[in-house]
Design an enzyme around this catalytic site. Structure first.
Site, PDB file in Angstrom:
ATOM      1  N   HIS A  96       8.307   0.135   6.876  1.00 56.79           N
ATOM      2  CA  HIS A  96       6.963  -0.189   6.934  1.00 56.79           C
ATOM      3  C   HIS A  96       6.268   0.300   7.989  1.00 56.79           C
ATOM      4  CE1 HIS A  96       3.439  -2.775   6.723  1.00 56.79           C
ATOM      5  NE2 HIS A  96       3.412  -3.005   5.555  1.00 56.79           N
ATOM      6  N   GLU A 150       1.471   3.940   1.481  1.00 58.05           N
ATOM      7  CA  GLU A 150       0.455   3.062   2.218  1.00 58.05           C
ATOM      8  C   GLU A 150      -0.243   3.814   3.118  1.00 58.05           C
ATOM      9  OE1 GLU A 150       1.843  -1.299   1.513  1.00 58.05           O
ATOM     10  OE2 GLU A 150       3.041  -0.569   3.337  1.00 58.05           O
ATOM     11  N   GLY A 156      -4.432  -3.809   5.440  1.00 57.77           N
ATOM     12  CA  GLY A 156      -4.898  -4.938   6.136  1.00 57.77           C
ATOM     13  C   GLY A 156      -6.361  -4.793   6.276  1.00 57.77           C
ATOM     14  N   SER A 186      -4.616  -3.062   1.206  1.00 58.08           N
ATOM     15  CA  SER A 186      -5.821  -3.729   0.574  1.00 58.08           C
ATOM     16  C   SER A 186      -5.652  -3.869  -0.740  1.00 58.08           C
ATOM     17  CB  SER A 186      -6.999  -3.019   1.159  1.00 58.08           C
ATOM     18  OG  SER A 186      -7.061  -3.191   2.770  1.00 58.08           O
TER      19      SER A 186
HETATM   20  P1  PGA Z   1      -2.254  -5.352   2.871  1.00 58.26           P
HETATM   21  O1  PGA Z   1      -0.877  -5.183   3.196  1.00 58.26           O
HETATM   22  O2  PGA Z   1      -2.381  -5.804   1.466  1.00 58.26           O
HETATM   23  O3  PGA Z   1      -2.786  -6.873   3.456  1.00 58.26           O
HETATM   24  O4  PGA Z   1      -3.312  -4.349   3.079  1.00 58.26           O
HETATM   25  C1  PGA Z   1      -0.064  -4.224   2.662  1.00 58.26           C
HETATM   26  C2  PGA Z   1       1.001  -3.976   3.204  1.00 58.26           C
HETATM   27  O5  PGA Z   1       1.365  -3.821   4.610  1.00 58.26           O
HETATM   28  O6  PGA Z   1       2.221  -3.588   2.790  1.00 58.26           O
END
Ligand code: PGA
Length: 223
Positions: A96, A150, A156, A186
């Site tokens: 991640h 991602e 976030g 998000s």
């Molecule tokens: P988020 O996080 O949905 O809060 O943007 C996604 C992630 O970091 O896997």
């Protein structure tokens, strides 16, 4: 109809008590849908309690961990190895961007973790923020590996990628490694369908919107 993976990543949130409350709330509203695999990834300390609740309430969700040791069992203080995780989880998040950013995780480390996870019988969900991080070698783990795209700006931030761009990236990744590709960053109950309807996106990795059981249940229904 394609199978969708909907993954909730709780990150460093929730005590065992809070996980119990989440499981109770979720089990009241969630109805299993055949074409959707729902995976929830709590912190290590919460895994045994959460596992117990999922089993005893016969909840149709599968458990994932958020990380795995790059080593087997042995003298590695603080690490949790694949064999230990396998007691309660089926999947594991690896690489991640928060681990790469705050814990200096490198591609080399990610590869060691993937190998250990697969050898230990776990299914890795490998997170990448760009196509360049995808490695052709991962093809050997076909059927046993998922990739989550991602983009850093989207995590976030409330500012998701466009479904068209995410789909284009998913397509490029599939040309390197033919495995299911998820989008993360998000994702909300409102925008989830715009991603899951795209041809090359096989699911979503959800942070913030997985923390509330009712929001997450709605997100799954809308996907
Ligand atoms: P988020 O996080 O949905 O809060 O943007 C996604 C992630 O970091 O896997």
């Amino acid at each position: 109809m394609k199978k969708l993976f909907i993954i909730g990543n709780w990150k460093s949130n929730k005590t065992s008590q809070e996980a119990r409350a989440w499981a109770e709330g979720f089990s009241h509203v969630f109805k299993k849908q055949e074409d959707k695999e729902v995976i929830v990834c709590p912190s290590f300390s919460v895994l045994p309690t959460f596992h117990y609740f999922v089993l005893s309430a016969k909840m149709q969700i599968v458990i994932g961990a958020q990380d795995v040791s790059p080593y087997d069992e042995g003298s590695y203080t603080g690490e949790v190895n694949a064999k230990q995780i396998k007691e309660t989880a089926v999947y594991v998040l690896i690489g991640h961007s928060e681990r790469r950013k705050y814990f200096s995780e490198t591609n080399d480390m990610v590869n060691k973790k993937i190998k250990n996870a697969v050898d230990g019988g776990l299914i890795p969900i490998v997170c990448v923020s760009e196509v360049g991080q995808v490695q052709k070698d991962w093809s050997v783990f076909q059927e046993k590996l998922l990739i989550a795209y991602e983009p850093l700006f989207a995590i976030g931030s409330g500012n998701a990628d466009t479904p068209e761009n995410a789909n284009a990236i998913a397509k490029q990744i599939k040309e390197i490694v033919r495995v299911p590709i998820l989008y993360g960053g998000s994702v909300t109950e409102k925008n989830v369908a715009s991603f899951t309807k795209m041809g090359d996106i096989d699911g979503v990795l959800v942070g913030k919107a997985s923390l509330d059981p009712h929001t997450f249940a709605s997100l799954i229904i809308n996907a």
